[in-house]
Design a protein around this motif. Structure first.
Motif, mmCIF file in Angstrom:
data_model
loop_
_atom_site.group_PDB
_atom_site.id
_atom_site.type_symbol
_atom_site.label_atom_id
_atom_site.label_comp_id
_atom_site.label_asym_id
_atom_site.label_seq_id
_atom_site.Cartn_x
_atom_site.Cartn_y
_atom_site.Cartn_z
ATOM 1 N N TYR A 44 49.341 45.634 43.696
ATOM 2 C CA TYR A 44 48.255 46.299 43.060
ATOM 3 C C TYR A 44 47.108 46.511 44.309
ATOM 4 O O TYR A 44 46.885 45.794 45.260
ATOM 5 N N HIS A 45 46.136 47.439 43.876
ATOM 6 C CA HIS A 45 45.274 47.661 44.814
ATOM 7 C C HIS A 45 44.335 46.543 44.565
ATOM 8 O O HIS A 45 43.851 46.117 43.626
ATOM 9 N N GLY A 46 43.606 45.885 45.833
ATOM 10 C CA GLY A 46 42.873 44.942 45.700
ATOM 11 C C GLY A 46 41.206 45.435 46.221
ATOM 12 O O GLY A 46 41.231 46.558 46.296
ATOM 13 N N THR A 75 45.649 46.014 50.003
ATOM 14 C CA THR A 75 46.512 46.129 48.699
ATOM 15 C C THR A 75 47.266 44.671 48.895
ATOM 16 O O THR A 75 47.587 44.205 49.771
#
Lengths: 435, 435
Positions: free
Chosen positions: A168-170, A135
């Protein structure tokens, strides 16, 4: 509850590993960061090591030689694993016990034993953990403001920024260890002077200076982690370079956020500096202005406000192929400090789990680009060159708006505090591959 | 190259498992989807099964009884694993060979053998794979338009939509198998009539009807996958409910996209219907209007245009606690079709890897909410109730703007095509937990 300062931080402690006692080492006996290494010229599989001076303490070798036998069996087993996940899962009491043990094992007075050491120069350093989810936060208000100004000069910060630890989700699959070369990605981009996009190599390849945090003990799906419990779930920190393609990002990010502009590579430093090691360098959280809104209760705790900050001095170094050819030292592009974050690590973790999202041992969340509010403290080229409009001149006379082939970016971080021995984070390095 | 239609699709094929020959089964011998099950009352660890009628073909039992011995050893080993990842990694030739073998093993003419079957009613169905990364696309232009209209009535589609297969990284840790109850998440939300946000249970809990695709063979970091190679990397499809908290989403999503509004849970159907099984149901990709821009070359192939679409009829069923109490059948909220997607599964995969991002076997990417362009085809309540302003009335007289405690949402999908046996996707079901 943050980790206490104890005997392992004693500035008079010295190690029988002589290189650990030198003033310029990142890894004195007060540090003891964990990583995964593969010894060259040995058939062993990768396993856990502890950085000490220019050496690696080989925990599997320690276990085989009976040097861990005072520890509980489960902890010994975790020390012999091929990733740090099991050790991370055991939580604070285990981390602390192991730290105390290692501090005693390595201090002057113990018999030196070369069988439990591997020279760093003979080892390849790998990713510390199997990272289930990655994240990326956006926790530097100066970065958010600097970037916002480029797009919305009159209104740089969005209305949610001071309430929500934005993230954000990575992509976990493309996280690579330090030293991995970075291939310039292709992607869709639409320059302002064109009416339609093209698919081409990015022309705006950037780095991002970040600090990442590995989750220790996890939480079950549906459970939350209160701000006062958050420190129990933090294992340790590393440096993160979240490489970015700014032209791809600008075109793709509406409405669901960055995707391919980030997922081509993220580089980690190899050593995880534990929260225990960082205890002497804790300080207040970000000082908000009187105009800032109050922190919502689920993110507010007086102990987090007083000790949630961590002072880590950070810098970004750049060397071009030509600079290395001409033996010119890397150029320092920026200096910053992790304490500049609007949200603490504990607040990021508590927010992340506030909807019941399960964090697993070895999951990684990162700070987002760390920038200060002065010239020379910006953590990426997008800010430093004002989206490429104010290029940087290198000592060779070369100019850079964004990165070019052969450029090598090195992130460094260290903690120093009067009365304590300086500790370092090691290096997070990546070079743009020649095509 | 899409999978060929072969003898395994022969509509005259029948199985010695009688329930597989019934007209209403999702799992005739022409389907043969893979999943992971744990047999109740047995000490075995979870392993691979194949749905056949109301039974599960137990691949480990098959292997132990020598029923797989014609297959290569590596394939036999993959069949005995605790997840589908190894089988997925082996790529198309292995999938196809196994399918041919299973079709022969289960057909009428082979001696019935109850030792290789487990009744579905005696098994718990788990996640099919260890999902390294989960990506969620936004590939239904009708969904993007419907949602866009709620926020930007005059300009619903953003300028990038018809060029870029928009997506965001999702959270892998909170993916759960069908039947897992869903806890209403808390989160920050800022109603329009308030000047500051609150932290509270979401008041806008929604489902999203999606189709997910499991990656088969992976690609190395830095390598891309051309549109003509894409099909070689697709293992199979399942149904996905990407639960969403719309009020949290509205407040948090700028500028980096959805985060906690999605990461509290994502439900999968348990059976992965392979691309081989779907071969008879392929068709043309989305028919673009003459005003639509041309597809960029890296996403364009004539074979993908002619066979990249997959016709899967989809529906969403809702039952409230009161409906179940009164023995009222679930209400069908919408009907849609996977062929409505603006981008094909192959285009999503090729785009995903176009920056060199490595896709690993078992990684999951999903379509995003699937909506058609007519009333009754919208794939989420946000669209169906126009952001809650036009509530739905249930047969009990209850009304729903968004989901309430006890509501059970079931996604279903099936393929039918003249001359072929109908196959189903199984169910993707979740109930909002009573608090």
């Amino acid at each position: 509850m943050t980790c206490a300062i104890d005997f392992t931080h004693d500035p008079n402690l010295r190690s029988w590993v002589h290189s650990a006692n030198q003033a310029d080492t990142d890894f004195p006996i007060q540090n003891l960061p964990f990583g995964i290494f593969q010894a060259q010229n040995r058939s062993e599989t990768p396993h856990i090591g502890v950085a000490i001076g220019d050496q690696i303490l080989d925990l599997m070798a320690c276990q085989k030689l009976g040097r861990l036998e005072e520890l509980p069996e489960a902890l010994q087993a975790a020390c012999c694993a091929s990733t740090l996940n099991s050790l991370m899962a055991m939580g604070k009491p285990a981390s602390l016990r192991l730290r105390h043990h290692l501090s005693q094992l390595l201090r002057v007075g113990q018999a030196p034993d070369s069988r439990i050491l591997v020279s760093m120069s003979d080892a390849q350093l790998l990713l510390p953990a199997t990272i289930g989810d990655y994240t990326d936060f956006y926790a530097s208000i100066f970065h958010a403001t600097n970037v916002g100004k480029l797009f919305r000069p009159d209104n740089p910060l969005l209305p949610n920024y001071k309430y929500v630890p934005i993230a954000y989700h990575g992509r976990a699959s493309s996280i690579v260890p330090t030293g991995t070369s970075i291939k310039r990605p292709h992607g869709q981009q639409k320059p302002a002077n064109r009416s339609t996009p093209t698919f081409a190599p990015t022309q705006m390849l950037d780095y991002e200076l970040e600090v990442g945090c590995f989750v220790g003990k996890g939480n079950d799906l549906g459970d939350t982690i209160s701000i006062d419990q958050a420190e129990d779930h933090l294992f340790g920190l590393c440096l993160v370079n979240d490489w970015s393609a700014r032209d791809i990002q600008a075109w793709e990010y509406q409405p669901l956020g960055p995707f391919l502009s980030k997922s081509f590579a993220t580089t980690l430093s190899p050593w995880v500096v534990t929260m225990e090691a960082l205890a002497p360098f804790r300080g207040t959280a970000f000082t908000r202005s009187v105009d800032d809104p109050p922190i919502l209760p689920y993110l507010m705790s007086s102990s987090n406000q007083s000790t949630g900050g961590i002072s880590i001095k950070l810098e970004v170094m750049l060397s071009s192929a030509k600079m290395r050819q001409e033996n010119i030292a890397p150029l320092r592009l920026s200096q910053s400090n992790f304490q500049h974050m609007y949200w603490t690590v504990a607040q990021m973790l508590t927010h992340h789990a506030s909807n019941g999202c399960n964090l697993r041992p070895g999951d990684l969340f990162s700070s987002g680009t760390i920038s200060g509010n002065e010239t020379g403290t910006q953590g990426c080229l997008l800010e430093l060159t004002q989206r490429g409009t104010q290029p940087i001149t290198l000592p060779t006379g070369e100019v850079r708006s964004f990165l070019v082939e052969g450029d090598e970016v090195t992130l460094q971080g260290y903690c120093e505090e009067k009365g304590y021995v300086k500790i370092g984070m090691g290096q997070c390095q990546g070079r743009i591959a020649q095509t």
